[in-house]
Each structure stands twice: as C-alpha cells, then as structure tokens.
Scaffold this active site. Sequence first.
Site, PDB file in Angstrom:
ATOM      1  N   MET A  18      50.027  35.532  43.707  1.00  8.33           N
ATOM      2  CA  MET A  18      50.439  36.820  44.263  1.00  8.33           C
ATOM      3  C   MET A  18      51.936  37.009  44.036  1.00  8.33           C
ATOM      4  O   MET A  18      52.744  36.241  44.555  1.00  8.33           O
ATOM      5  CB  MET A  18      50.103  36.890  45.762  1.00  8.33           C
ATOM      6  CG  MET A  18      48.615  36.887  46.052  1.00  8.33           C
ATOM      7  SD  MET A  18      48.216  36.823  47.838  1.00  8.33           S
ATOM      8  CE  MET A  18      48.464  35.056  48.174  1.00  8.33           C
ATOM      9  N   CYS A 100      46.350  41.575  35.715  1.00  5.82           N
ATOM     10  CA  CYS A 100      47.404  42.364  36.345  1.00  5.82           C
ATOM     11  C   CYS A 100      47.537  43.718  35.658  1.00  5.82           C
ATOM     12  O   CYS A 100      47.673  43.798  34.436  1.00  5.82           O
ATOM     13  CB  CYS A 100      48.730  41.624  36.278  1.00  5.82           C
ATOM     14  SG  CYS A 100      50.091  42.524  37.057  1.00  5.82           S
ATOM     15  N   HIS A 172      38.039  38.919  39.086  1.00  4.77           N
ATOM     16  CA  HIS A 172      38.317  39.906  40.130  1.00  4.77           C
ATOM     17  C   HIS A 172      37.263  41.001  39.969  1.00  4.77           C
ATOM     18  O   HIS A 172      37.195  41.657  38.927  1.00  4.77           O
ATOM     19  CB  HIS A 172      39.720  40.471  39.955  1.00  4.77           C
ATOM     20  CG  HIS A 172      40.145  41.385  41.058  1.00  4.77           C
ATOM     21  ND1 HIS A 172      41.465  41.546  41.425  1.00  4.77           N
ATOM     22  CD2 HIS A 172      39.442  42.195  41.894  1.00  4.77           C
ATOM     23  CE1 HIS A 172      41.543  42.420  42.424  1.00  4.77           C
ATOM     24  NE2 HIS A 172      40.322  42.824  42.717  1.00  4.77           N
ATOM     25  N   ASN A 212      36.681  36.841  42.998  1.00  7.21           N
ATOM     26  CA  ASN A 212      37.895  37.241  43.693  1.00  7.21           C
ATOM     27  C   ASN A 212      37.819  38.734  43.983  1.00  7.21           C
ATOM     28  O   ASN A 212      37.156  39.477  43.281  1.00  7.21           O
ATOM     29  CB  ASN A 212      39.108  36.919  42.794  1.00  7.21           C
ATOM     30  CG  ASN A 212      40.412  37.520  43.287  1.00  7.21           C
ATOM     31  OD1 ASN A 212      41.084  38.242  42.558  1.00  7.21           O
ATOM     32  ND2 ASN A 212      40.782  37.241  44.508  1.00  7.21           N
ATOM     33  N   GLY A 234      43.009  36.131  48.315  1.00  7.72           N
ATOM     34  CA  GLY A 234      44.395  36.515  48.124  1.00  7.72           C
ATOM     35  C   GLY A 234      45.077  36.937  49.404  1.00  7.72           C
ATOM     36  O   GLY A 234      45.516  36.108  50.201  1.00  7.72           O
TER      37      GLY A 234
END
Length: 335
Positions: A18, A100, A172, A212, A234
């Site tokens: 993170m 990201c 994710h 995730n 997270g």
Amino acid sequence: MNTNKDITRAARLSVAPMMDWSDRHCRYFHRLMTRHTLLYTEMVTAPALVRGGAVHLLDYNSEEHPVAVQLGGSDPKELAAATKMCVERGYDEVNLNVGCPSDRVQSGTFGAVLMRDAPLVAACMSAMNDAAQGIDVTVKCRIGVDEQSPDEVLPFFLETVAAAGVSRFTIHARKAWLQGLSPKENRDIPPLDYPLVHRIKAAFPTLHLSINGGITTLDEAQAHLDVMDGVMIGRAAYHDPASVLLGVDQAIFGDIARPRSAHEVVEAMYPYIEAQLAKGVRLHSITRHMLGTFTGRPGARKWRRILSEGATRDGAGVALVAGALSRVPEHVPAS
C-alpha cells in the site's frame, strides 16, 4: 531466508502493498501482531533503484520476515537488475505490480496497463526469474482493464505469464479503469467479481492463486480459503490491524501460541521506537501507522487524538505513546 515452501505457506494470508502506508515502520508493527502472515513493501519502481540509485528504498528490519518486495516497471533488463538488488538484500519474494491504475504508473508503462500486454509481462517475469536465484517471483494483477472482458483476458494473461515460470499470482477481483476513475475510485467503484476469481482457480489448479479486494475480516478470508490458495487484505489490515492480524496466526495458520493483546503489541513497540528516534526518525513517522490499533474500542478516540496531536512535536517519544495507551482500558468488560 525462507524456503519456497515457507513463503507459499505464508501467502495463505498476506498484507497488501500500500503506497505511503506499508513502509518498514508499519511492517514492523504488523509483525508484532502476527508471526506468519506475509508482509509486502510499498511498490518500489525499478527505474528508481537501477537508474536513480535509491537503494535506501529497500531498507527493512530483519524481524519483518517473511517479507516480499513489490517492484514496478516494464523493462525486462531493468527489472532483472532490480530483482538482483532485492535478492541481495534478503527479501523472500519479488512481486511485479500489474494492478496499480495511477496516471504516474501508466506514464511509465507499468502497473495495470500491463494487463494489455501479457507477452511483455511474461518477458519481464522470465528476466526476473533468471535474476532471482531461486527466490519466488510473483505477480499482482487485476481481472482486466477498461473494456477488456475478464473472462477472456485473465485466463490468457495467466497462461502466458505462467509459461515464463511464475506459479503464484494475487488477483485483485476488480477491473481497473485507466480513464475516468482516480486511483482511489479504482479501489472501490469497479464491482468486485469474486465468483470469476474462484472459477479461475478451478481452471488453473496447479497455480497458487490469492484473492484480493474488499476483504475485511478473518471470517471472510476463511470463506475464500475454502476455494483459493491465499487471501490478501489491504486497507482493513491497516485501519483495524488488531481485528485482522491479532488472531490470524491461530485462525489461518494453526499456531497454538497465545496471541498478544493490542496493549502488549504497543508496549512491544517501545524499544523499536526508542531505537528509531535515536537514528533521527520522528515519532509521527511510526505512530501514524498505529492510530487504528484500538478501532471500535473504548478509549480509541483519545488514543488517536493524543498521538495525532503530539507525535509531530519536537522531543515526542515513548512517554507520549505510553500516555495515550493509558487512556485505553486494557480489559473491556463483556457486553
């Protein structure tokens, strides 16, 4: 430090990389709550290491093991050189960020935009694997980006990258929208698709796949572990670490040792805080990661206020933390 078997076991539950949060002080604090959970660094860009010489970004505490470093980049040679640096510093895993969605990351042609170029990711991972000297190299990705169909793009992505020698992926369970949504919005607005990720696991039984996105409790993690090999948590692990991490060794890893209490964890931080202050680190740099320790408990607001207001002042030290801790009842009566 860890064998591949050890790191694979640790990946049953991991704390996500993170930005601006999972620095070395945060990881040390989290490690005091859990012996077994895999911890990740913030993303470190390969250009910063290889071209910028910013090797200090790889600093960590030996107590953090098992610990993985996440790299950002898209140039195979540069990523190989960065991987070598990470291995030399003793990291247990090197992970590539393919998730990201920030503009800065896109402009560097890495992060989630790489979901559009699985062959390039495969080339990157092959080069990283060659440099890794037996350390696991892994990928953290999305289910797709923009108008891509996850049912089509994700299987192709996994097949292509796995062929380069990658056996562990963290997925994710959201798309990333590279246009129209901010990085913050990309963490919440695209809908979660857990069933898709579960189906992907069934389709790729030989890969170690972690899920995730939006998972906030150990009960939720356990439910996913009925299907998946691992779970990555997270923001919940950051904002309410005691609820997520204090019982994880027993619930997920079968450890029979008594978990520390939140009070004991804070007190165990005192020697670390003293050592860091002696090196010139400001108290706030450490305690900002501890604000959520008592989330939902009596005294939590006083704890946060005392640390938030006092930790930036000159001379602030362990006495401030101890004073804040004294405002939190140690034993909360059952309701």
